[in-house]
Design an enzyme around this catalytic site. Structure first.
Site, PDB file in Angstrom:
ATOM      1  N   ASP A  13     -30.337  -0.138 -33.470  1.00  9.55           N
ATOM      2  CA  ASP A  13     -31.775  -0.179 -33.178  1.00  9.55           C
ATOM      3  C   ASP A  13     -32.632  -0.445 -34.420  1.00  9.55           C
ATOM      4  O   ASP A  13     -33.763   0.040 -34.523  1.00  9.55           O
ATOM      5  CB  ASP A  13     -32.231   1.126 -32.497  1.00  9.55           C
ATOM      6  CG  ASP A  13     -31.461   1.407 -31.224  1.00  9.55           C
ATOM      7  OD1 ASP A  13     -31.099   0.434 -30.541  1.00  9.55           O
ATOM      8  OD2 ASP A  13     -31.213   2.587 -30.923  1.00  9.55           O
ATOM      9  N   LYS A  16     -32.637  -5.702 -34.750  1.00  8.11           N
ATOM     10  CA  LYS A  16     -31.802  -6.914 -34.819  1.00  8.11           C
ATOM     11  C   LYS A  16     -32.332  -8.000 -33.877  1.00  8.11           C
ATOM     12  O   LYS A  16     -32.398  -9.168 -34.237  1.00  8.11           O
ATOM     13  CB  LYS A  16     -30.341  -6.576 -34.436  1.00  8.11           C
ATOM     14  CG  LYS A  16     -29.678  -5.578 -35.380  1.00  8.11           C
ATOM     15  CD  LYS A  16     -28.276  -5.207 -34.929  1.00  8.11           C
ATOM     16  CE  LYS A  16     -28.232  -4.372 -33.661  1.00  8.11           C
ATOM     17  NZ  LYS A  16     -28.825  -3.026 -33.768  1.00  8.11           N
ATOM     18  N   GLY A  40     -29.183  -2.761 -26.743  1.00  9.01           N
ATOM     19  CA  GLY A  40     -30.497  -3.091 -26.191  1.00  9.01           C
ATOM     20  C   GLY A  40     -31.283  -3.745 -27.313  1.00  9.01           C
ATOM     21  O   GLY A  40     -31.677  -3.072 -28.260  1.00  9.01           O
ATOM     22  N   HIS A  41     -31.432  -5.059 -27.251  1.00  7.38           N
ATOM     23  CA  HIS A  41     -32.104  -5.804 -28.319  1.00  7.38           C
ATOM     24  C   HIS A  41     -33.448  -6.313 -27.804  1.00  7.38           C
ATOM     25  O   HIS A  41     -33.499  -7.106 -26.865  1.00  7.38           O
ATOM     26  CB  HIS A  41     -31.224  -6.976 -28.780  1.00  7.38           C
ATOM     27  CG  HIS A  41     -29.924  -6.530 -29.397  1.00  7.38           C
ATOM     28  ND1 HIS A  41     -28.960  -7.401 -29.824  1.00  7.38           N
ATOM     29  CD2 HIS A  41     -29.448  -5.292 -29.667  1.00  7.38           C
ATOM     30  CE1 HIS A  41     -27.943  -6.710 -30.329  1.00  7.38           C
ATOM     31  NE2 HIS A  41     -28.210  -5.432 -30.234  1.00  7.38           N
ATOM     32  N   GLN A 224     -25.128  -2.784 -32.163  1.00  6.66           N
ATOM     33  CA  GLN A 224     -24.966  -1.457 -32.772  1.00  6.66           C
ATOM     34  C   GLN A 224     -25.240  -1.526 -34.281  1.00  6.66           C
ATOM     35  O   GLN A 224     -26.069  -2.318 -34.697  1.00  6.66           O
ATOM     36  CB  GLN A 224     -23.563  -0.874 -32.485  1.00  6.66           C
ATOM     37  CG  GLN A 224     -23.362  -0.425 -31.046  1.00  6.66           C
ATOM     38  CD  GLN A 224     -23.083  -1.556 -30.070  1.00  6.66           C
ATOM     39  OE1 GLN A 224     -22.198  -2.360 -30.286  1.00  6.66           O
ATOM     40  NE2 GLN A 224     -23.832  -1.628 -28.992  1.00  6.66           N
TER      41      GLN A 224
HETATM   42  P1  GDP Z   1     -32.055  -3.595 -31.983  1.00  6.37           P
HETATM   43  O1  GDP Z   1     -31.147  -2.878 -31.059  1.00  6.37           O
HETATM   44  O2  GDP Z   1     -31.596  -3.535 -33.406  1.00  6.37           O
HETATM   45  O3  GDP Z   1     -32.353  -5.005 -31.549  1.00  6.37           O
HETATM   46  O4  GDP Z   1     -33.444  -2.810 -31.956  1.00  6.37           O
HETATM   47  P2  GDP Z   1     -34.227  -2.301 -30.638  1.00  6.37           P
HETATM   48  O5  GDP Z   1     -34.818  -3.465 -29.963  1.00  6.37           O
HETATM   49  O6  GDP Z   1     -33.363  -1.385 -29.856  1.00  6.37           O
HETATM   50  O7  GDP Z   1     -35.319  -1.377 -31.303  1.00  6.37           O
HETATM   51  C1  GDP Z   1     -36.257  -1.878 -32.219  1.00  6.37           C
HETATM   52  C2  GDP Z   1     -37.676  -1.627 -31.662  1.00  6.37           C
HETATM   53  O8  GDP Z   1     -38.615  -1.818 -32.690  1.00  6.37           O
HETATM   54  C3  GDP Z   1     -38.048  -2.582 -30.570  1.00  6.37           C
HETATM   55  O9  GDP Z   1     -38.952  -1.922 -29.699  1.00  6.37           O
HETATM   56  C4  GDP Z   1     -38.768  -3.706 -31.320  1.00  6.37           C
HETATM   57  O10 GDP Z   1     -39.700  -4.399 -30.506  1.00  6.37           O
HETATM   58  C5  GDP Z   1     -39.480  -2.922 -32.387  1.00  6.37           C
HETATM   59  N1  GDP Z   1     -39.674  -3.599 -33.678  1.00  6.37           N
HETATM   60  C6  GDP Z   1     -38.871  -4.488 -34.319  1.00  6.37           C
HETATM   61  N2  GDP Z   1     -39.371  -4.779 -35.539  1.00  6.37           N
HETATM   62  C7  GDP Z   1     -40.511  -4.063 -35.674  1.00  6.37           C
HETATM   63  C8  GDP Z   1     -41.470  -3.890 -36.726  1.00  6.37           C
HETATM   64  O11 GDP Z   1     -41.354  -4.443 -37.816  1.00  6.37           O
HETATM   65  N3  GDP Z   1     -42.500  -3.022 -36.488  1.00  6.37           N
HETATM   66  C9  GDP Z   1     -42.635  -2.358 -35.320  1.00  6.37           C
HETATM   67  N4  GDP Z   1     -43.675  -1.523 -35.191  1.00  6.37           N
HETATM   68  N5  GDP Z   1     -41.753  -2.485 -34.301  1.00  6.37           N
HETATM   69  C10 GDP Z   1     -40.706  -3.316 -34.496  1.00  6.37           C
HETATM   70  P1  IMO Z   2     -28.049  -1.657 -30.370  1.00  9.41           P
HETATM   71  O1  IMO Z   2     -27.253  -2.941 -30.371  1.00  9.41           O
HETATM   72  C1  IMO Z   2     -28.019   2.659 -30.920  1.00  9.41           C
HETATM   73  C2  IMO Z   2     -24.419   4.768 -29.615  1.00  9.41           C
HETATM   74  C3  IMO Z   2     -24.523   5.727 -28.439  1.00  9.41           C
HETATM   75  C4  IMO Z   2     -23.473   6.747 -28.837  1.00  9.41           C
HETATM   76  C5  IMO Z   2     -22.387   5.882 -29.482  1.00  9.41           C
HETATM   77  C6  IMO Z   2     -21.233   5.534 -28.551  1.00  9.41           C
HETATM   78  O2  IMO Z   2     -29.215  -1.676 -29.449  1.00  9.41           O
HETATM   79  O3  IMO Z   2     -28.394  -1.280 -31.774  1.00  9.41           O
HETATM   80  P2  IMO Z   2     -20.996   3.841 -26.510  1.00  9.41           P
HETATM   81  O4  IMO Z   2     -21.711   3.772 -25.219  1.00  9.41           O
HETATM   82  O5  IMO Z   2     -21.113   2.611 -27.364  1.00  9.41           O
HETATM   83  O6  IMO Z   2     -19.557   4.280 -26.371  1.00  9.41           O
HETATM   84  O7  IMO Z   2     -21.715   5.047 -27.322  1.00  9.41           O
HETATM   85  O8  IMO Z   2     -23.029   4.700 -29.907  1.00  9.41           O
HETATM   86  N1  IMO Z   2     -24.885   3.397 -29.351  1.00  9.41           N
HETATM   87  C7  IMO Z   2     -26.023   2.887 -29.851  1.00  9.41           C
HETATM   88  N2  IMO Z   2     -27.002   3.464 -30.564  1.00  9.41           N
HETATM   89  N3  IMO Z   2     -28.093   1.357 -30.632  1.00  9.41           N
HETATM   90  C8  IMO Z   2     -27.097   0.748 -29.942  1.00  9.41           C
HETATM   91  O9  IMO Z   2     -27.041  -0.584 -29.739  1.00  9.41           O
HETATM   92  C9  IMO Z   2     -26.023   1.528 -29.465  1.00  9.41           C
HETATM   93  N4  IMO Z   2     -24.903   1.280 -28.745  1.00  9.41           N
HETATM   94  C10 IMO Z   2     -24.212   2.417 -28.692  1.00  9.41           C
HETATM   95  O10 IMO Z   2     -25.804   6.278 -28.339  1.00  9.41           O
HETATM   96  O11 IMO Z   2     -23.987   7.595 -29.827  1.00  9.41           O
HETATM   97 MG    MG Z   3     -31.239  -1.388 -29.590  1.00  8.88          MG
END
Ligand code: GDP
Ligand code: IMO
Ligand code: MG
Length: 435
Positions: A13, A16, A40-41, A224
């Site tokens: 999270d 990415k 979840g991207h 991840q």
């Molecule tokens: P990922 O799994 O690495 O793709 O990250 P996620 O999408 O799960 O979580 C990142 C969250 O931060 C999402 O809600 C993005 O829209 C948001 N985000 C990404 N870059 C920035 C930033 O520079 N500032 C802010 N405020 N939000 C951001």
């Molecule tokens: P993105 O790509 C954050 C965490 C789960 C748990 C552990 C194992 O959005 O960054 P699993 O279901 O993979 O066997 O769970 O990994 N986890 C993540 N945490 N971002 C993710 O993906 C994750 N995918 C799995 O919360 O701790």
């Molecule tokens: Mg994510």
């Protein structure tokens, strides 16, 4: 050497999705190499927010090939649901999506085992996403998995499904005391999925190697993060795949010598979802402020993310195990209101100072983080696109975390949208080839 690998440097999270979407403009191909719909991207384009789970984050750019590589585990029902919901929003897949025939599939019994195993572990649970990821990878490594190609042959699929489901049902019944899975129902459902997915299933390794030979620019999308890596993370509180850069080679079938750059996505503070050690976690109002300003709620499960200070040991370890050539520092704007910021530079445990990431969970769980403190900048950085426009104290913070982590910043993100970005160094050193 036209491959750029994007990896998460912390516990996932990091942002990415945003960075991959941004870099796709300069790429020809975007390929997911591991994980499944546990990811979840988030990609924000104007007022529209898209959350990608299995589909590569480059899909919003027309004319790019998006690959789901052999290292990914695919729940066909989840994939089709995601495709349908994207299609409703105008996304087309016909000439853009390819799915590896060697990718393993997740079935309802993998999901049932994941959920039952977590329940059985009680307070020692990993806090998985409950998507069946671990059991599907376990079957793959145990040579009992079912691959996408198997779905295309009803007799092969039936046989593999019977074997896997019988064994899983035995465990579900006798060990976990949980409801059983109906293999006939799974069979007919999955035959329906096969019909719909057939057109996308291909030899993606061949495709990717041809693309690389043709000097196309390939973006390898990690899911991840490094500290969730089954080898290099906080085991056993990890996922069951290799999100680190090496995973891109095995998860796509490309050679290490094709990789030109490894871009680590580094959140300007730290978050984690699920169980496991988190030395700099903040269980106070500052942690809540980070969660609220950063909207730190899981993009997949909606769970509140645990939040804490930046940890240089964590990121330095990521720089090492990924061979990171640059970093995208994300969510700097989330820190705008803080009076001061702490940066962890070591852990003290039983009288010993640890300055490099220890693998012993006891140190991570019980060690006392050692911090340096920096002044907050107390002004908005939201949407800033030029480095020199950042407040001096924000620049000092970025420079400090990068220096202590041993990485050069290439990108700084100041908001969720594409345009809320400072580009310090363009990725892909030569322009993408046309055609
Ligand atoms: P990922 O799994 O690495 O793709 O990250 P996620 O999408 O799960 O979580 C990142 C969250 O931060 C999402 O809600 C993005 O829209 C948001 N985000 C990404 N870059 C920035 C930033 O520079 N500032 C802010 N405020 N939000 C951001
Ligand atoms: P993105 O790509 C954050 C965490 C789960 C748990 C552990 C194992 O959005 O960054 P699993 O279901 O993979 O066997 O769970 O990994 N986890 C993540 N945490 N971002 C993710 O993906 C994750 N995918 C799995 O919360 O701790
Ligand atoms: Mg994510």
């Amino acid at each position: 050497m036209p491959v750029l690998v994007v990896v998460g440097a912390q516990w996932g999270d990091e942002g990415k999705g945003k960075i991959i979407d941004l870099l796709t403009e300069k790429a020809d191909v975007v390929a997911r190499y591991q994980g499944g719909h546990n990811a979840g991207h988030t990609v924000v384009v104007g007022a529209n927010e898209f959350v990608l789970h299995l589909i590569p984050s480059g899909i919003l750019h027309k004319g790019k090939k998006c690959i789901i590589g052999n290292g990914v585990v695919i729940d066909p029902a989840a994939l089709l649901e995601e495709m349908d919901s994207m299609a409703k929003r105008g996304v087309k897949f016909a000439n853009s999506l390819l799915i590896s025939k060697n990718a393993h599939i997740i079935t309802p019994y993998h999901k049932a085992l994941d959920v039952a195993s977590e329940k059985h572990k009680g307070n020692k649970k990993i806090g998985t996403t409950g998507r069946g990821i671990g059991p599907a990878y376990a079957d793959k490594i145990n040579r009992k998995g079912i691959r996408m190609a198997d779905l295309l042959d009803a007799a092969v699929f039936r046989e593999k499904l019977n074997c896997g489901c019988n064994e899983a049902n035995f465990l579900l019944d006798r060990f976990y005391n949980s409801p059983l899975v109906d293999k006939d129902q799974v069979f007919s459902e999955y035959m329906g999925y096969a019909k719909r997915l057939k057109q996308y299933i291909a030899d993606t390794t061949l495709f990717l190697n041809d693309a690389i030979a043709g000097k196309k620019k390939v973006l390898a999308e990690g899911a991840q993060g490094t500290h969730l890596d089954v080898d290099h993370g906080t085991y056993p509180f990890v996922t069951s795949s290799s999100p680190t850069a090496g995973g891109a080679c095995t998860g796509l079938g490309i050679g290490p010598n094709t990789i030109q750059e490894v871009l680590g996505i580094v959140k300007a503070y730290t978050t984690r979802v699920g169980s496991g050690p988190f030395p700099t976690e903040l269980g106070n109002a500052t942690g809540e402020l980070l969660r609220a300003r950063g909207r730190e709620y899981g993009a997949t499960t909606g769970r509140a993310r645990r939040c804490g200070w930046f940890d240089t040991l964590i990121v330095r370890h990521s720089v090492r195990v990924n061979g990171m050539t640059g970093a995208a520092i994300t969510k700097l704007d989330v820190l705008d209101e803080l009076d001061e910021l702490k940066i962890c530079v070591g852990y003290k445990y039983k009288g010993k100072l640890y300055e490099d990431m220890p693998s012993e969970l006891a140190v991570l769980e019980n060690g006392t983080p050692q911090y340096i403190t920096m002044p907050g900048w107390k002004e908005s950085t939201i949407g800033i696109t030029r480095y020199e426009k950042l407040p001096k104290k924000a620049r000092a913070y970025v420079e400090k975390i990068c220096k202590l982590s041993g990485v050069k910043p290439s990108i700084i993100s100041t908001g969720a949208r594409r345009d809320e970005t400072i580009i310090l160094q363009q990725p892909f050193r030569k322009p993408a080839k046309k055609g």
